[in-house]
Design a protein around this motif. Sequence first.
Motif, PDB file in Angstrom:
ATOM      1  N   GLN A  80       1.001  -1.356   0.164  1.00  0.00           N
ATOM      2  CA  GLN A  80       0.008  -0.109  -0.016  1.00  0.00           C
ATOM      3  C   GLN A  80       0.834   1.457   0.034  1.00  0.00           C
ATOM      4  OE1 GLN A  80      -2.386  -0.829   3.416  1.00  0.00           O
ATOM      5  NE2 GLN A  80      -4.215  -1.272   2.294  1.00  0.00           N
ATOM      6  N   ARG A  83       2.165   1.872  -3.636  1.00  0.00           N
ATOM      7  CA  ARG A  83       1.356   2.268  -4.558  1.00  0.00           C
ATOM      8  C   ARG A  83       0.896   3.724  -4.240  1.00  0.00           C
ATOM      9  NH1 ARG A  83       2.992  -0.499  -8.351  1.00  0.00           N
ATOM     10  NH2 ARG A  83       1.686   1.219  -9.234  1.00  0.00           N
ATOM     11  N   ASP A  84       0.820   4.003  -2.802  1.00  0.00           N
ATOM     12  CA  ASP A  84       0.244   5.319  -2.231  1.00  0.00           C
ATOM     13  C   ASP A  84       1.361   6.210  -2.865  1.00  0.00           C
ATOM     14  OD1 ASP A  84      -1.433   7.123  -1.249  1.00  0.00           O
ATOM     15  OD2 ASP A  84      -0.101   7.087   0.480  1.00  0.00           O
ATOM     16  N   ILE A  89      -3.136   4.954  -5.457  1.00  0.00           N
ATOM     17  CA  ILE A  89      -4.188   4.772  -4.274  1.00  0.00           C
ATOM     18  C   ILE A  89      -5.015   6.023  -4.002  1.00  0.00           C
ATOM     19  CG2 ILE A  89      -4.942   3.950  -1.918  1.00  0.00           C
ATOM     20  CD1 ILE A  89      -2.603   2.235  -2.261  1.00  0.00           C
ATOM     21  N   TRP A  91      -7.708   7.564  -1.495  1.00  0.00           N
ATOM     22  CA  TRP A  91      -8.001   7.250  -0.275  1.00  0.00           C
ATOM     23  C   TRP A  91      -9.397   7.650   0.114  1.00  0.00           C
ATOM     24  CZ3 TRP A  91      -5.527   3.207   2.109  1.00  0.00           C
ATOM     25  CH2 TRP A  91      -4.239   3.162   1.919  1.00  0.00           C
TER      26      TRP A  91
END
Length: 125
Positions: A80, A83-84, A89, A91
């Motif tokens: 995560q 990818r963030d 991503i 949110w």
Amino acid sequence: MRRHEPSDVEWTFIQPLLPRRERGRRRLDDRTVLRDCVEVPDRSRLRHVPERYGSWATLHTRFRRWAKDGTFERILRAAQAKRDAAGDIEWLVSVDSTVVRAHQHAAGARKGGSATRPSAVREAA
């Protein structure tokens, strides 16, 4: 490559996140165990895995150990974060405030239906 086999790129990302055992006898390859843990759909049927997966005890022990020590959570958090950082991503979270009401009997209502007790009448007044 099998259906759930981690690619070489995925494996170079995952491998450093797995716990290392320096001592003891030679063990089954972590990549094989991870692939087999993902492929076996139902943990309760682990004793009956096909022979191509290897020993069911090895799969069970390693899966249980990795689940208990937080290995899977560590892999998820690292993926995560990666990818963030790449901006992949979003949110945004949507919260649904739907209320599900229980049936009156599930909520502890009296089964007679009406409040005929004298104390119930006093409380209602």
